[in-house]
Design a protein around this motif. Structure first.
Motif, short mmCIF file in Angstrom:
data_model
loop_
_atom_site.label_atom_id
_atom_site.label_comp_id
_atom_site.label_asym_id
_atom_site.label_seq_id
_atom_site.Cartn_x
_atom_site.Cartn_y
_atom_site.Cartn_z
N ILE A 23 0.70 -1.42 -0.15
CA ILE A 23 0.06 0.06 0.11
C ILE A 23 0.71 0.97 -0.04
N GLY A 24 2.14 1.16 -0.03
CA GLY A 24 3.25 2.29 -0.07
C GLY A 24 3.00 3.04 1.34
N GLY A 25 2.70 2.59 2.34
CA GLY A 25 2.79 3.13 3.64
C GLY A 25 3.94 3.02 4.47
N GLY A 26 4.03 3.87 5.59
CA GLY A 26 5.08 3.65 6.60
C GLY A 26 4.89 2.57 7.62
N LEU A 27 6.05 2.03 7.97
CA LEU A 27 6.20 0.88 8.97
C LEU A 27 6.68 1.13 10.23
N LEU A 28 6.07 1.04 11.24
CA LEU A 28 6.49 1.30 12.43
C LEU A 28 6.28 0.02 13.48
N TYR A 29 7.47 -0.70 13.90
CA TYR A 29 7.38 -1.88 14.38
C TYR A 29 7.29 -1.56 16.07
N ASP A 30 6.71 -2.46 16.88
CA ASP A 30 7.16 -2.65 18.32
C ASP A 30 6.83 -1.35 19.21
N ALA A 31 5.65 -0.52 18.77
CA ALA A 31 5.07 0.49 19.52
C ALA A 31 4.86 0.27 20.84
N VAL A 32 5.15 1.12 21.86
CA VAL A 32 4.71 0.94 23.33
C VAL A 32 3.67 2.15 23.75
#
Length: 319
Positions: free
Chosen positions: A109-118
């Motif tokens: 989808i051409g979106g930003g990816l953010l892992y492991d948010a708290v």
């Protein structure tokens, strides 16, 4: 109000706790929409639970074909829902499978990816912890629809009535998504203890227990608290418990409300997997052990004396 999609994780007709946390977190960004992907009948079994925690819509992508293949079809189905709903964000629980789905989805989808948010706020900023959780950063996607995975226990599930309107989604799988097929499934035997990755209370044992037979001390303390059981890498490497119980950078990352470390020195490898815990209790005979730098409460003493006494006292108070 913008819609925020949540990928539903469910087992045996019951929504897993991390999904309820995601629905709660989604309300900070907009109106939660749950996405159920799997075999026919999956959504019907969980719709009431999703409504109880605020899902305005339940997008249903079900077929025997989707259930027959790992990961890739779920990413394609989720991408189809994104195209249909145009959400403000997509939230997934941080697990091995979901992180792969999130990466595939972000690419599609051409979106930003953010892992492991708290943490997550109304402006779409997420809080992450990096370098073994030694540094806390704030990040925000600057391109397309953000795809965010949240660590379990980062949000407390809060009920909020939703309509849970059912929306059918048609998905045609690509040949690439069917390149790997599930040929067999084995159901892992599980006891009465909570799953380590999303437990609200965890008791872990370290090298200080001395030998495998002594690990029962950790298990008894955990059972008195209704907790999951974890272990340090040293205990796993010694073969005293399976790798699935390892808490740390190369094991399971946990973020419970209460973490009890028994006989664990607190090496950085272990700390990286548990230091986001809300309250940390450490029991160790070495007053200089690094674990005490993290602990909210520390007991300097022999675990073979302290842990059984603690177990007995907890049991008495529960009775």
């Amino acid at each position: 109000m913008a819609e925020v999609l949540v990928l539903v994780d469910a087992v045996d007709g019951k929504v897993k706790k991390p999904t309820l946390e995601l629905l709660t977190a989604a309300r900070q960004l907009g109106e939660p929409g749950a996405v159920v992907i799997g075999a026919p009948g999956t959504a019907d079994a969980v719709s009431d639970q999703l409504a109880e925690f605020g899902a305005a819509k339940v997008y249903v992508a079900e077929s025997d074909e989707i259930a027959a293949y790992p990961v890739a079809p779920k990413a394609e189905a989720l991408a189809a829902v994104v195209e249909q709903a145009s959400p403000a964000a997509v939230l997934l629980a941080s697990s091995g499978e979901n992180k792969e789905i999130a990466a595939r989805l972000a690419l599609k989808i051409g979106g930003g990816l953010l892992y492991d948010a708290v943490g997550l706020d109304a402006d779409g900023n997420v809080t992450q912890q990096i370098f073994g959780a030694a540094i806390e950063v704030t990040a925000k996607s600057s391109n397309g629809t953000p795809v965010i995975t949240l660590r379990p226990n980062s949000f407390a599930p809060e009920p909020s009535t939703g309509a849970a309107e059912k929306v059918e989604v048609s998905v045609t799988l690509s040949d690439a998504a069917k390149a790997a097929k599930i040929t067999d499934s084995v159901v892992e035997e599980k006891g009465s203890r909570p799953q380590l990755s999303d437990a609200s209370v965890v008791v872990s044992g370290g090298r200080g227990i001395g030998k495998a037979d002594n690990f029962s001390i950790i298990e008894k303390l955990a059972d008195s608290l209704g907790a999951a059981v974890g272990a340090s890498r040293a205990v796993v490497d010694a073969g005293w418990v399976p790798h699935t119980m390892q808490v740390g950078q190369t094991g399971v990352t946990v973020s419970p409300q209460l973490y009890v470390a028994v006989g664990i020195s607190g090496a950085i490898q272990h700390r990286a997997g548990m230091q986001t815990s809300k309250t940390i209790v450490a029991i160790n005979k070495d007053a200089e052990a690094p674990i005490f730098e993290l602990a909210d409460f520390g007991v300097v003493g022999d675990l073979f004396e302290v842990a059984p006494q603690l177990t007995d006292e907890i049991t008495k108070r529960k009775g």
